[in-house]
Design a protein around this motif. Structure first.
Motif, PDB file in Angstrom:
ATOM      1  N   LEU A   1      -5.680  -8.174  18.622  1.00  0.00           N
ATOM      2  CA  LEU A   1      -5.343  -8.989  17.676  1.00  0.00           C
ATOM      3  C   LEU A   1      -5.323  -8.721  16.320  1.00  0.00           C
ATOM      4  CD1 LEU A   1      -6.763 -12.467  19.203  1.00  0.00           C
ATOM      5  CD2 LEU A   1      -4.466 -11.951  19.136  1.00  0.00           C
ATOM      6  N   LEU A   2      -6.468  -7.722  15.991  1.00  0.00           N
ATOM      7  CA  LEU A   2      -6.528  -7.219  14.764  1.00  0.00           C
ATOM      8  C   LEU A   2      -5.463  -6.286  14.362  1.00  0.00           C
ATOM      9  CD1 LEU A   2      -8.566  -6.761  12.423  1.00  0.00           C
ATOM     10  CD2 LEU A   2      -9.720  -4.746  13.598  1.00  0.00           C
ATOM     11  N   LEU A   3      -4.890  -5.284  15.245  1.00  0.00           N
ATOM     12  CA  LEU A   3      -3.858  -4.566  15.256  1.00  0.00           C
ATOM     13  C   LEU A   3      -2.542  -5.378  14.618  1.00  0.00           C
ATOM     14  CD1 LEU A   3      -2.677  -1.753  15.079  1.00  0.00           C
ATOM     15  CD2 LEU A   3      -2.197  -2.123  17.421  1.00  0.00           C
ATOM     16  N   VAL A   4      -2.526  -6.426  15.630  1.00  0.00           N
ATOM     17  CA  VAL A   4      -1.025  -7.546  15.259  1.00  0.00           C
ATOM     18  C   VAL A   4      -1.335  -8.054  13.900  1.00  0.00           C
ATOM     19  CG1 VAL A   4      -0.003  -9.407  16.189  1.00  0.00           C
ATOM     20  CG2 VAL A   4      -0.689  -7.690  17.809  1.00  0.00           C
ATOM     21  N   ALA A   5      -2.547  -8.395  13.725  1.00  0.00           N
ATOM     22  CA  ALA A   5      -2.612  -8.964  12.357  1.00  0.00           C
ATOM     23  C   ALA A   5      -2.341  -7.986  11.099  1.00  0.00           C
ATOM     24  CB  ALA A   5      -3.882  -9.620  12.279  1.00  0.00           C
ATOM     25  N   VAL A   6      -2.931  -6.815  11.316  1.00  0.00           N
ATOM     26  CA  VAL A   6      -2.580  -5.669  10.237  1.00  0.00           C
ATOM     27  C   VAL A   6      -1.185  -5.622   9.928  1.00  0.00           C
ATOM     28  CG1 VAL A   6      -3.095  -3.400   9.511  1.00  0.00           C
ATOM     29  CG2 VAL A   6      -5.115  -5.021  10.380  1.00  0.00           C
ATOM     30  N   LEU A   7      -0.570  -5.206  11.134  1.00  0.00           N
ATOM     31  CA  LEU A   7       0.921  -4.778  11.277  1.00  0.00           C
ATOM     32  C   LEU A   7       1.788  -6.139  10.633  1.00  0.00           C
ATOM     33  CD1 LEU A   7       1.138  -2.972  14.546  1.00  0.00           C
ATOM     34  CD2 LEU A   7       1.117  -1.996  12.117  1.00  0.00           C
ATOM     35  N   GLY A   8       1.450  -7.182  11.067  1.00  0.00           N
ATOM     36  CA  GLY A   8       2.249  -8.517  10.791  1.00  0.00           C
ATOM     37  C   GLY A   8       1.907  -8.524   9.448  1.00  0.00           C
ATOM     38  N   LEU A   9       0.628  -8.671   8.835  1.00  0.00           N
ATOM     39  CA  LEU A   9       0.508  -8.786   7.335  1.00  0.00           C
ATOM     40  C   LEU A   9       1.514  -7.680   6.442  1.00  0.00           C
ATOM     41  CD1 LEU A   9      -1.018 -10.271   5.146  1.00  0.00           C
ATOM     42  CD2 LEU A   9      -2.909  -8.554   5.272  1.00  0.00           C
ATOM     43  N   TRP A  10       1.084  -6.346   6.958  1.00  0.00           N
ATOM     44  CA  TRP A  10       2.002  -5.199   6.322  1.00  0.00           C
ATOM     45  C   TRP A  10       3.495  -5.641   6.186  1.00  0.00           C
ATOM     46  CZ3 TRP A  10       1.667   0.329   8.633  1.00  0.00           C
ATOM     47  CH2 TRP A  10       2.283   1.198   7.457  1.00  0.00           C
ATOM     48  N   GLU A  11       3.820  -5.972   7.418  1.00  0.00           N
ATOM     49  CA  GLU A  11       5.429  -6.363   7.587  1.00  0.00           C
ATOM     50  C   GLU A  11       5.602  -7.367   6.606  1.00  0.00           C
ATOM     51  OE1 GLU A  11       9.597  -5.901   9.227  1.00  0.00           O
ATOM     52  OE2 GLU A  11       7.454  -4.545   9.491  1.00  0.00           O
ATOM     53  N   ALA A  12       4.841  -8.478   6.325  1.00  0.00           N
ATOM     54  CA  ALA A  12       5.066  -9.632   5.586  1.00  0.00           C
ATOM     55  C   ALA A  12       5.086  -9.284   4.275  1.00  0.00           C
ATOM     56  CB  ALA A  12       4.505 -10.825   5.741  1.00  0.00           C
ATOM     57  N   LEU A  13       4.168  -8.506   3.867  1.00  0.00           N
ATOM     58  CA  LEU A  13       3.888  -8.145   2.438  1.00  0.00           C
ATOM     59  C   LEU A  13       5.158  -7.191   2.053  1.00  0.00           C
ATOM     60  CD1 LEU A  13       0.089  -7.529   2.086  1.00  0.00           C
ATOM     61  CD2 LEU A  13       1.487  -9.567   1.201  1.00  0.00           C
ATOM     62  N   SER A  14       5.602  -6.453   2.747  1.00  0.00           N
ATOM     63  CA  SER A  14       6.818  -5.381   2.530  1.00  0.00           C
ATOM     64  C   SER A  14       7.856  -6.179   2.217  1.00  0.00           C
ATOM     65  CB  SER A  14       6.902  -4.306   3.608  1.00  0.00           C
ATOM     66  OG  SER A  14       5.668  -3.377   3.555  1.00  0.00           O
ATOM     67  N   ARG A  15       8.472  -7.233   3.072  1.00  0.00           N
ATOM     68  CA  ARG A  15       9.596  -7.921   3.074  1.00  0.00           C
ATOM     69  C   ARG A  15       9.379  -8.809   1.921  1.00  0.00           C
ATOM     70  NH1 ARG A  15      12.936  -7.384   7.461  1.00  0.00           N
ATOM     71  NH2 ARG A  15      12.158  -6.499   9.102  1.00  0.00           N
ATOM     72  N   ALA A  16       8.392  -9.383   1.438  1.00  0.00           N
ATOM     73  CA  ALA A  16       8.265 -10.110   0.326  1.00  0.00           C
ATOM     74  C   ALA A  16       8.212  -9.389  -0.860  1.00  0.00           C
ATOM     75  CB  ALA A  16       7.012 -11.012   0.413  1.00  0.00           C
ATOM     76  N   GLU A  17       7.969  -8.049  -0.552  1.00  0.00           N
ATOM     77  CA  GLU A  17       8.079  -6.982  -1.887  1.00  0.00           C
ATOM     78  C   GLU A  17       6.993  -7.281  -2.734  1.00  0.00           C
ATOM     79  OE1 GLU A  17      11.746  -6.927  -4.053  1.00  0.00           O
ATOM     80  OE2 GLU A  17      12.716  -6.181  -2.433  1.00  0.00           O
ATOM     81  N   VAL A  18       5.726  -7.837  -2.041  1.00  0.00           N
ATOM     82  CA  VAL A  18       4.346  -7.784  -2.825  1.00  0.00           C
ATOM     83  C   VAL A  18       3.789  -6.220  -2.789  1.00  0.00           C
ATOM     84  CG1 VAL A  18       2.031  -8.881  -2.634  1.00  0.00           C
ATOM     85  CG2 VAL A  18       3.900 -10.353  -1.870  1.00  0.00           C
ATOM     86  N   ILE A  19       4.097  -5.626  -1.678  1.00  0.00           N
ATOM     87  CA  ILE A  19       4.054  -3.964  -1.965  1.00  0.00           C
ATOM     88  C   ILE A  19       5.320  -3.483  -1.893  1.00  0.00           C
ATOM     89  CG2 ILE A  19       1.550  -4.096  -0.960  1.00  0.00           C
ATOM     90  CD1 ILE A  19       2.740  -3.355   1.715  1.00  0.00           C
ATOM     91  N   ASP A  20       5.530  -2.371  -2.358  1.00  0.00           N
ATOM     92  CA  ASP A  20       6.605  -1.638  -2.420  1.00  0.00           C
ATOM     93  C   ASP A  20       7.042  -0.925  -1.361  1.00  0.00           C
ATOM     94  OD1 ASP A  20       8.946  -0.298  -3.304  1.00  0.00           O
ATOM     95  OD2 ASP A  20       7.917   0.945  -4.737  1.00  0.00           O
ATOM     96  N   PRO A  21       8.260  -1.695  -0.689  1.00  0.00           N
ATOM     97  CA  PRO A  21       8.696  -1.203   0.877  1.00  0.00           C
ATOM     98  C   PRO A  21       9.257   0.261   0.693  1.00  0.00           C
ATOM     99  CG  PRO A  21      10.223  -2.718  -0.248  1.00  0.00           C
ATOM    100  CD  PRO A  21       9.261  -2.441  -0.960  1.00  0.00           C
ATOM    101  N   PHE A  22       9.603   0.692  -0.523  1.00  0.00           N
ATOM    102  CA  PHE A  22      10.142   2.095  -0.552  1.00  0.00           C
ATOM    103  C   PHE A  22       8.969   3.105  -0.513  1.00  0.00           C
ATOM    104  CE2 PHE A  22      11.048   6.144  -2.990  1.00  0.00           C
ATOM    105  CZ  PHE A  22      12.204   6.497  -2.463  1.00  0.00           C
TER     106      PHE A  22
END
Length: 287
Positions: free
Chosen positions: A40-61
């Motif tokens: 669950l921790l791994l899924v949460a971290v990866l999901g948060l990373w994916e969401a923040l990148s798609r929302a461009e809160v963090i630079d996906p490049f």
């Protein structure tokens, strides 16, 4: 003798068995809970990373995203890399790391046991070993590339110098911590220096040596990767260097994931071997 007295041992035995079974069930439930929370921790971290990148809160490049990393790994697996198949790159790095690890372990064990047994030699070489250990050994990788070229030899040398010292110090400490009563008893029974070393010192130091093997294999991988990053013709380290050169953040992370999987598999094999050898050693305490 009354019937109550006769039945008491059987009742006690049943209670002991019930407690043991209860502890075993509790240990299994705890193990399952730990595994579930890890996932669950791994899924949460990866999901948060994916969401923040798609929302461009963090630079996906710069930071990429898990889906892109997975696509990069899938592309390498199905279509290969610019250097050849992914399996070939993994094997090349693993070969360098394994060769350096084996050489470093053998040298570390031999010198550690020898200096642990011969006090005069330890006093003479001790300051030199401390000086060599204080040198940041990663900086030797460019020198090894100059000496041995871009082939596997320079990466093996980098792995050896990283592996040697942790194994050496553990073997040295293990040889020094041998029970003096065991050595004295062996002497009384007529054992010579060679027999004491082979039959008393080395078996006693084995647990110390195995402790260093887990850490040292990771060091061997680091040595191989750094050497490949500096200059190589194949390997995961070269994949990292090429991905960085083309600003392919997903490629850098993908190479790191591949390397992590290799390290975890190696760690699992070492743990399995250690448990097989030290069957008598308790793996944990029941509470």
């Amino acid at each position: 003798m009354s019937p109550d007295v006769i039945s008491t041992p059987a009742v006690d035995t049943a209670k002991v068995q019930d407690r043991a079974e209860s502890r075993a069930q509790g240990a299994r439930r705890r193990k399952a809970a730990v595994a579930a929370v890890r996932v669950l921790l791994l899924v949460a971290v990866l999901g948060l990373w994916e969401a923040l990148s798609r929302a461009e809160v963090i630079d996906p490049f710069n930071f990429s995203m898990p889906s892109e990393i997975w696509n990069q790994i899938y592309t390498w697996v199905t279509h290969g890399t610019a250097l050849g198949s992914l399996g070939e790159q993994i094997w090349f790095t693993l070969y360098e790391a394994l060769a350096g690890w084996i050489i470093g372990v053998i040298a570390g064990v031999l010198f550690g046991i020898m200096l642990g047994r011969i006090t005069f030699l330890a006093d003479v070489l001790g300051p030199y070993i401390k000086v060599l250990n204080s040198i940041p050994r990663i900086v030797l990788a460019p020198i090894f590339v100059i000496w041995f070229g871009l082939g596997p030899a320079s990466k093996i040398a980098s792995a050896v110098v990283l592996v040697f010292f942790p194994v050496f110090f553990n073997a040295f400490q293990g040889a020094r911590e041998v029970d003096r009563n065991l050595v004295a008893n062996a002497r009384v029974l007529g054992a010579g220096d060679r027999q004491v070393t082979l039959q008393v010192v080395i078996p006693s130091a084995t647990s110390w040596i195995f402790t260093s093997l887990h850490v040292s294999f990771g060091f061997a991988l680091i040595g191989a990767i750094v050497g490949e990053y500096i200059g190589a013709t194949k390997g995961i380290g070269l994949l990292v260097a090429q991905s960085q050169g083309t600003f392919n953040a997903a490629g850098v992370y993908a190479a790191m994931v591949v390397l992590a999987v290799v390290a975890l598999v190696a760690e699992g094999l070492l743990t399995f071997a250690e448990r097989r050898i030290f069957r008598w050693k308790p793996t944990g305490s029941d509470s």
